[in-house]
Scaffold this motif. Structure first.
Motif, PDB file in Angstrom:
ATOM      1  N   ILE A 171       0.402  -0.932   0.431  1.00 46.97           N
ATOM      2  CA  ILE A 171      -0.318   0.420  -0.009  1.00 46.97           C
ATOM      3  C   ILE A 171       0.703   1.322   0.215  1.00 46.97           C
ATOM      4  CG2 ILE A 171      -1.528   1.249   1.251  1.00 46.97           C
ATOM      5  CD1 ILE A 171      -2.768  -1.063   2.432  1.00 46.97           C
ATOM      6  N   LEU A 172       0.630   2.236  -0.693  1.00 51.03           N
ATOM      7  CA  LEU A 172       1.240   3.580  -1.188  1.00 51.03           C
ATOM      8  C   LEU A 172       0.192   4.614  -0.671  1.00 51.03           C
ATOM      9  CD1 LEU A 172       4.258   3.631  -1.839  1.00 51.03           C
ATOM     10  CD2 LEU A 172       3.684   4.525  -4.181  1.00 51.03           C
ATOM     11  N   ALA A 173       0.567   5.367   0.147  1.00 48.26           N
ATOM     12  CA  ALA A 173      -0.122   6.660  -0.001  1.00 48.26           C
ATOM     13  C   ALA A 173       0.806   8.191   0.034  1.00 48.26           C
ATOM     14  CB  ALA A 173      -0.491   7.145   1.580  1.00 48.26           C
ATOM     15  N   ALA A 174      -0.174   8.097  -1.091  1.00 50.17           N
ATOM     16  CA  ALA A 174       0.382   9.479  -1.752  1.00 50.17           C
ATOM     17  C   ALA A 174      -1.012  10.922  -1.857  1.00 50.17           C
ATOM     18  CB  ALA A 174       0.241   9.357  -3.868  1.00 50.17           C
ATOM     19  N   PHE A 175      -0.930  11.729  -1.901  1.00 51.73           N
ATOM     20  CA  PHE A 175      -1.449  13.238  -1.863  1.00 51.73           C
ATOM     21  C   PHE A 175      -1.152  14.015  -2.590  1.00 51.73           C
ATOM     22  CE2 PHE A 175      -1.398  10.903   2.267  1.00 51.73           C
ATOM     23  CZ  PHE A 175      -2.336  10.844   2.678  1.00 51.73           C
ATOM     24  N   ALA A 176      -1.552  14.859  -3.159  1.00 48.08           N
ATOM     25  CA  ALA A 176      -1.040  16.203  -4.166  1.00 48.08           C
ATOM     26  C   ALA A 176      -1.538  17.255  -3.807  1.00 48.08           C
ATOM     27  CB  ALA A 176      -1.899  15.262  -5.390  1.00 48.08           C
ATOM     28  N   ARG A 177      -1.023  17.950  -3.277  1.00 50.96           N
ATOM     29  CA  ARG A 177      -1.168  19.278  -2.400  1.00 50.96           C
ATOM     30  C   ARG A 177      -0.936  20.664  -3.057  1.00 50.96           C
ATOM     31  NH1 ARG A 177       3.857  19.925   2.611  1.00 50.96           N
ATOM     32  NH2 ARG A 177       2.412  18.079   3.241  1.00 50.96           N
ATOM     33  N   ARG A 178      -1.783  21.373  -2.942  1.00 52.86           N
ATOM     34  CA  ARG A 178      -2.208  22.728  -3.902  1.00 52.86           C
ATOM     35  C   ARG A 178      -0.491  24.031  -3.174  1.00 52.86           C
ATOM     36  NH1 ARG A 178      -6.228  22.675  -7.665  1.00 52.86           N
ATOM     37  NH2 ARG A 178      -4.890  24.161  -8.186  1.00 52.86           N
ATOM     38  N   LEU A 179      -0.077  23.850  -3.983  1.00 57.22           N
ATOM     39  CA  LEU A 179       1.065  25.087  -3.978  1.00 57.22           C
ATOM     40  C   LEU A 179       1.055  26.300  -3.783  1.00 57.22           C
ATOM     41  CD1 LEU A 179       4.364  23.564  -4.473  1.00 57.22           C
ATOM     42  CD2 LEU A 179       3.184  23.894  -1.985  1.00 57.22           C
ATOM     43  N   ALA A 180       1.266  27.481  -3.845  1.00 55.77           N
ATOM     44  CA  ALA A 180       0.683  29.084  -4.515  1.00 55.77           C
ATOM     45  C   ALA A 180       1.270  28.961  -6.091  1.00 55.77           C
ATOM     46  CB  ALA A 180       2.450  30.177  -3.932  1.00 55.77           C
ATOM     47  N   ARG A 181       2.156  28.004  -6.456  1.00 50.06           N
ATOM     48  CA  ARG A 181       1.639  27.054  -7.414  1.00 50.06           C
ATOM     49  C   ARG A 181       2.434  26.493  -8.375  1.00 50.06           C
ATOM     50  NH1 ARG A 181       2.593  31.625 -11.539  1.00 50.06           N
ATOM     51  NH2 ARG A 181       2.326  33.802 -10.596  1.00 50.06           N
ATOM     52  N   TYR A 220       1.817  22.099  -7.488  1.00 51.41           N
ATOM     53  CA  TYR A 220       1.651  20.686  -6.635  1.00 51.41           C
ATOM     54  C   TYR A 220       3.023  20.355  -6.544  1.00 51.41           C
ATOM     55  CZ  TYR A 220      -2.020  22.307  -9.814  1.00 51.41           C
ATOM     56  OH  TYR A 220      -3.262  22.403 -10.970  1.00 51.41           O
ATOM     57  N   GLN A 221       2.013  20.103  -5.158  1.00 45.64           N
ATOM     58  CA  GLN A 221       3.324  18.643  -5.041  1.00 45.64           C
ATOM     59  C   GLN A 221       3.343  17.547  -3.604  1.00 45.64           C
ATOM     60  OE1 GLN A 221       5.393  19.890  -0.611  1.00 45.64           O
ATOM     61  NE2 GLN A 221       5.968  18.339  -0.959  1.00 45.64           N
ATOM     62  N   LEU A 222       4.014  16.115  -4.840  1.00 44.36           N
ATOM     63  CA  LEU A 222       3.262  15.016  -4.704  1.00 44.36           C
ATOM     64  C   LEU A 222       3.648  14.214  -3.670  1.00 44.36           C
ATOM     65  CD1 LEU A 222       0.607  13.042  -5.758  1.00 44.36           C
ATOM     66  CD2 LEU A 222       3.240  12.272  -7.174  1.00 44.36           C
ATOM     67  N   ILE A 223       2.815  14.443  -2.515  1.00 43.64           N
ATOM     68  CA  ILE A 223       3.925  13.498  -1.427  1.00 43.64           C
ATOM     69  C   ILE A 223       3.238  11.717  -1.529  1.00 43.64           C
ATOM     70  CG2 ILE A 223       3.947  13.485   1.145  1.00 43.64           C
ATOM     71  CD1 ILE A 223       2.763  16.775   1.415  1.00 43.64           C
TER      72      ILE A 223
END
Length: 325
Positions: free
Chosen positions: A240-250, A252-255
Motif C-alpha cells: 500500500i502506497l499513500a500519495a497526496f497532491a498538495r496545492r502550492l501557491a504555484r 503542486y507537490q506530490l507527497i
C-alpha cells in the motif's frame, strides 16, 4: 421492454452530450490565463458556499469535528470557505487537463526524488501497489502524474454525483489516457489482474461510500473508513502506497509515503483493521497540514451509520475474486 431500451438509449445519448460539452468548456478554460482563471474559480467557490447549504453544513461539520472546534467558530467558517475555493480550483484544473502535455503535467508537480525512487523501485521489481489517497488538494492529479510518467496505473472510481455530471467528469479524467474502472465485480477483477501484472491501482480512502467499511478512530472520533484498499492489497499481497497532491501557491507537490504490506496471519480481520488504522493515521496527518484543501462534501462523521449502497457484490468477497483471477 421497448420503453426500457428507449430510456437506456436516451441516457447514453445524454451522457455523450455531456462529454462533448465538457470538452467544449475545457477548450474555453484553456484559453484563460491561469491566475485570472483561479480568481474566477475562487468566486465560483464563494458562490457555491452560499448556494449549497447541504454541502456547506457537511463541510462545516467535518472541520469542526476534526479539529475540536465549535460550529460557530470563525476558524471553521474560514477553512470551510477555503475548501469550497479549493474544490472550484480543482475543477478548473480538471477542465485544463485535456490540453496539457505529459511534460507540462510533470513540470507542474514537484516530487521529492527520494520518494519517487520508491515508486520506481517497486516498478523495477515488477511489483505494483495499491495507491491510496484522500479528497485532499488536487487529488485528481495523483493519477494524472502517474499516467504522465508512463506508470501502469488504473483508478478505481465510484459514482458520487448525478449521472450526467459523472459523465463529464469521467470524460475529463480519462481525456489523456488515464485508465478508469468502476468499483464493481468487473472493475475489481480487472484491478486484481492489474496488480498481478505489477501495475498500480488507485483508490480514495477518506470516505466510505459503500457503507460496508470498518469503524475506526479518525481525528480521535469513530467513523467508518473503506476496507476496499486493504482487502485488495491483502488479497494479492501488494504493498500500500499513500500519495497526496498538495496545492502550492504555484503548482503542486506530490507527497508519497513509504509503502507497507498488510499482514498475512490467520486472523484476517485483525490484519485488515491494523492496516486500515495505519492508513487513517496517514490520512489524518496529511489533512492536518492543509485543512483548507480537504475537499470532501459528505459527512465523514454521520450521526448514524450510512445505508448500504445498492451494489451487486460485497467488498468482503475480494479474496474470493483474487483466488480465481
Amino acid at each position: 421492454m421497448q420503453h426500457e431500451r428507449t430510456t437506456e438509449h436516451t441516457t447514453r445519448a445524454e451522457r455523450e452530450t455531456m462529454g462533448r460539452l465538457a470538452q467544449l468548456i475545457s477548450r474555453f478554460a484553456d484559453i484563460m490565463p491561469l491566475q485570472p482563471a483561479y480568481t474566477f474559480a475562487d468566486r465560483v467557490g464563494d458562490l457555491a458556499y452560499h448556494l449549497l447549504p447541504h454541502y456547506r453544513q457537511n463541510v462545516l461539520h467535518n472541520v469542526a469535528t476534526a479539529f475540536d472546534l465549535s460550529l460557530n467558530s470563525p476558524d471553521v467558517e474560514r477553512i470551510a470557505r477555503q475548501i469550497f475555493r479549493t474544490s472550484a480550483r480543482n475543477f478548473l484544473d480538471l477542465l485544463r487537463v485535456p490540453s496539457l502535455s505529459d511534460a507540462e503535467i510533470i513540470r507542474s508537480i514537484w516530487v521529492d526524488p527520494a520518494q519517487w525512487a520508491t515508486v520506481e523501485s517497486l516498478q523495477q521489481q515488477g511489483r505494483g501497489a495499491v495507491v491510496v489517497t484522500a479528497h485532499l488538494g488536487a487529488f485528481d492529479y495523483v493519477g494524472q502524474l502517474l499516467a504522465a510518467r508512463r506508470l501502469p496505473f488504473v483508478a478505481l472510481t465510484a459514482r458520487t454525483v448525478p449521472h450526467l455530471v459523472d459523465a463529464a467528469v469521467l470524460q475529463l479524467r480519462s481525456s489523456r489516457g488515464l485508465r478508469l474502472e468502476r468499483v464493481s465485480p468487473v472493475g475489481l477483477r480487472r484491478a486484481i489482474q492489474a496488480l498481478r501484472r505489477g501495475e498500480f491501482v488507485g483508490m480514495v480512502a477518506d470516505h466510505d461510500f459503500s457503507g460496508r467499511g470498518e469503524l475506526v478512530p479518525f481525528f480521535g472520533k469513530a467513523t467508518i473508513l473503506p476496507l476496499g484498499p486493504v482487502r485488495l492489497a491483502r488479497a494479492v499481497n501488494a504493498p500500500i502506497l499513500a500519495a497526496f497532491a498538495r496545492r502550492l501557491a504555484r503548482g503542486y507537490q506530490l507527497i508519497i509515503e513509504p509503502p507497507f504490506y498488510v499482514e498475512q496471519t490467520a486472523d484476517a480481520q485483525r490484519d485488515l483493521r491494523r492496516a486500515l488504522l495505519r492508513i487513517a493515521t496517514m490520512l489524518e496527518a496529511s489533512i492536518r497540514q492543509t485543512p483548507g484543501q480537504w475537499v470532501t462534501f459528505q459527512r465523514v462523521w454521520p450521526e448514524q451509520r450510512p445505508q448500504f449502497m445498492p451494489m451487486p457484490f460485497v467488498l468482503g468477497e475480494t479474496e474470493r475474486f483474487a483466488h480465481y483471477y
